[in-house]
Design an enzyme around this catalytic site. Structure first.
Site, PDB file in Angstrom:
ATOM      1  N   GLY A  25      49.109  40.657  42.140  1.00  0.00           N
ATOM      2  CA  GLY A  25      48.111  41.161  41.201  1.00  0.00           C
ATOM      3  C   GLY A  25      47.303  42.316  41.732  1.00  0.00           C
ATOM      4  O   GLY A  25      46.231  42.644  41.216  1.00  0.00           O
ATOM      5  N   ASP A 133      39.037  43.930  35.096  1.00  0.00           N
ATOM      6  CA  ASP A 133      38.853  45.350  35.415  1.00  0.00           C
ATOM      7  C   ASP A 133      39.065  46.265  34.215  1.00  0.00           C
ATOM      8  O   ASP A 133      39.833  47.235  34.274  1.00  0.00           O
ATOM      9  CB  ASP A 133      39.804  45.769  36.556  1.00  0.00           C
ATOM     10  CG  ASP A 133      39.477  45.033  37.847  1.00  0.00           C
ATOM     11  OD1 ASP A 133      38.538  44.208  37.835  1.00  0.00           O
ATOM     12  OD2 ASP A 133      40.148  45.265  38.865  1.00  0.00           O
TER      13      ASP A 133
END
Ligand code: GDL
Length: 689
Positions: A25, A133
């Site tokens: 990730g 994000d």
């Protein structure tokens, strides 16, 4: 090694399996298909059961999430999914549509379903939607359709989940994925409350802990967030992630998460270093942690402060991981260099050129042979690149000793200083040996992933080693440390590093070495009333040097008549530094130093005065630990001197005045000068203006 079924037994009280594994990730270059397949093998061997596919910079995972995979990509992904199946690993396909999705547009939701349907067609049955994000401000259309960002995300996630037929595993990553992101806090976060209340119960939620990169994750913090989310979270653990700093890599053991957490969590997925191979320790030790027994066996020895958890010891987990890792380093599937062997009659290695192999004759250079890597080398490697909040034991000792050696250095070193210097030198040598052995390991794939890091630490250690030697008088000051014009490899560089060094607070990041200290300083022009304070500082610093030297005679410097007040500094060329306790430093200059030199009968050549007509001198009391006020004073003085028409400035420094020597050496403009008539132990440095 335990099988993955052992991990499964640790599931929540219900029937669901505890999720233990790896999330790819991170930002940056994704792993290759070959590496991922290797990962599945390892996970199976070590008893982990899950892989979450979420490489941030894979085009079709995030930026071009709507685009379907082409035939070639689909073939690769299908092969990967079946490789995971073969190794009993649950392959979870994640997609990150949050950069630009319009949640309220049904075509967007249809695009999401279409993409996930395609992946389902490749044999995947576990999915994840990630909203980490991303920008939190909704577009106008979404603001109209949804009462909050959380409502928008949850609505789309629920719809996709149901569309896929409520898969056994479906993960949701919230935008507020750690406590630090929650406003005002976890328990009062309306975002988390909406997620907890509205997200369908079969969907699990990812959580990184108190922070993005959490130092510790406590049981209480998980109980708190679980009560809001109305489910036990899956930890997305960034403890080994290194995508935020190209100089760091983490090879310490999984740590600071009590195993009491296991029954309170839905699972743990580690998002490790971008480099695949150096993740051996991260994943191996996480696997050990996941297998920690629910009931601790009674311990016969007292646990150290570090070893709080009766069911899992990071130190032991590391040792076990390193024994396995060493084998991998020595393993090779490619032609290699020649390793030092005991004399044996084994077959020659593949790389030998048979009858054409070179055999040195008498008196010729022997063939280069490399020593094999040892377990101690690997231990040292991991200690130097340990964890984001902690250096390993040897790294801590080295920092501590270097700090002590610098602050306790004197003209004549004590026997304690010398023995500490020897110990420090031995540790530096061990790092260099580790580097040499590593750079000769047969398994080049691991080496290449590590190469930049080990090269960097070797250079850092080499510089520190040379500096300590020069302090002890065992070598001349390292050319790279003392030079005003070092080679590019003589200092840590990069524009980003320069920006950081210019900003306040950078020093605070040296967490392991110094406690941050702050003081407020005032720089102001020198006035007649300061004469006494300046003299006092001059005398105090002289006395401190003399105590260290056990001598009372120091040859005079040209600048002494300035500091003793016999001669006044030139106009605009004198500054004092004040803190809460009074005057704590000064910098004085003469734009024309000839007269001062004559007053102490210093016989200095005229050509020197032509190039460097001006003189500067300064001192700071030891309590001024911050070098920036001195730099600022010097900057101001040089400007004044330049505007007087002078073309150069010099200063004289005693070898014993390490503080000022260090100050001028580190300034990018001053360089050592050849100056006739200098007393022994005094050096001159100068700069043109
Ligand atoms: C993050 C990102 C992750 C990144 C990590 C470390 C999550 C949920 N997202 O915030 O992609 O690798 O920080 O930089 O952790």
């Amino acid at each position: 090694m335990a099988s993955s079924s052992e991990v499964r037994q640790k599931g929540r009280s219900g029937t669901k399996t505890f999720i233990g594994g790896v999330v790819e990730g991170f930002y940056g270059r994704p792993w290759t298909m070959e590496q991922r397949t290797e990962l599945f093998k390892r996970e199976q061997k070590w008893g982990l059961n899950t892989y979450l596919y979420a490489p941030k910079d894979d085009y079709k995972h995030r930026m071009y999430w709507r685009d379907l995979y082409c035939a070639e990509e689909a073939e690769e992904l299908t092969a990967l999914i079946s490789a995971a199946k073969k190794h009993n690993i649950d392959f979870i396909y994640a997609i990150s549509p949050g950069l630009d999705i319009t949640f309220s547009n049904s075509k967007e939701v249809a695009a999401l379903k279409r993409k996930l349907d395609q992946v389902r067609g490749m044999g995947c049955s576990s999915f994840s939607l990630l909203f980490d994000d991303i920008e939190t401000e909704m577009c106008a259309a979404d603001k109209q359709a949804f009462s909050s960002f959380a409502h928008a995300q949850v609505a789309v996630t629920n719809e996709v989940y149901l569309h896929l037929g409520d898969p056994e595993t479906f993960l949701f990553c919230p935008t507020d994925y750690c406590a630090a992101f929650c406003t005002p806090n976890v328990s009062q976060s309306s975002y988390l409350h909406t997620v907890g209340d509205e997200l369908l119960p079969g969907i699990d939620v990812l959580w990184t802990g108190p922070k993005v990169v959490s130092h510790k994750i406590s049981v209480e913090s998980i109980e708190e967030v679980s009560s809001i989310l109305k489910r036990a979270p899956v930890i997305w653990d960034n403890i080994h992630a290194n995508d935020y700093d190209p100089q760091r890599i983490f090879m310490g053991p999984y740590k600071d998460r009590p195993t009491e957490l296991i029954p309170k969590l839905r699972g743990v997925l580690t998002n490790p270093n971008c480099e695949f191979y150096p993740n051996f320790v991260a994943i191996h030790t996480l696997a050990m942690w996941c297998k920690a027994p629910a009931d601790p066996a009674p311990r016969d020895v007292e646990m150290g402060e570090e070893e709080q958890d009766p069911c899992y010891s990071p130190q032991k987990a590391l040792t076990l991981a390193l024994a396995d890792w060493l084998e991998e380093f020595l393993n090779t599937d490619q032609p290699t260099a020649c390793l030092k062997k005991e004399s044996s009659d084994e077959e020659p290695m593949q790389t030998d050129l048979g009858e054409h192999s070179y055999v040195p004759g008498p008196g010729e250079n022997p063939l280069y042979t490399a020593e094999p890597l040892t377990l101690d080398d690997l231990k040292l490697l991991c200690e130097l690149f340990y964890l984001p909040y902690e250096h390993g034991a040897t790294a801590k000792t080295m920092l501590h000793e270097l700090n002590w050696l610098i602050s306790h250095s004197q003209a004549e070193q004590t026997s304690e200083w010398c023995s500490t210097a020897r110990q420090f030198d031995d540790m530096c040598e061990a790092v260099v040996r580790m580097f040499n052995r590593l750079s000769n390991v047969p398994n080049r794939k691991i080496l290449y992933d590590l190469y930049n890091y080990i090269c960097d630490i070797k250079s850092g250690v080499n510089l520190a080693q040379a500096y300590v030697k020069s302090l002890g008088g065992f070598g001349k000051p390292s050319a790279q440390l003392m030079s005003a014009d070092p080679e590019p490899w003589g200092f840590r560089g990069g524009l980003s590093g320069e920006f950081q060094r210019m900003l306040p607070g950078h020093g605070n990041r040296d967490l392991f070495k110094y406690q941050p200290k702050t003081s407020v300083y005032c720089i102001r022009p020198y006035c007649a009333e300061d004469k006494l304070d300046v003299q006092k500082i001059f005398v105090q610093m002289q006395r401190e040097r003399q105590i260290k030297l056990s001598s009372t005679t120091e040859p005079p410097l040209i600048s002494d008549i300035l500091t003793t007040g016999e001669l006044a500094p030139s106009p605009q060329c004198a500054l004092v530094l004040e803190d809460d306790f009074g005057v704590c430093g000064y910098m004085l200059a003469l734009t024309d130093a000839k007269e001062a030199a004559a007053s102490i009968q210093r016989d200095t050549s005229d050509s020197l005065f032509e190039e460097f007509p001006s003189l500067v001198t300064g001192q700071l009391l030891p309590r001024v630990v911050d070098p920036s006020p001195a730099k600022q004073m010097m900057g101001q003085l040089l400007t004044s001197i330049r505007s007087s028409g002078s073309r150069g400035v010099f200063c004289e420094l005693r070898h014993t005045d390490r503080r000022m020597l260090d100050f001028y050496t580190k300034s990018s403009s001053f360089r050592p000068l050849e100056m006739a008539g200098l007393p022994p132990d005094v050096i001159a440095m100068g700069t043109t203006l």
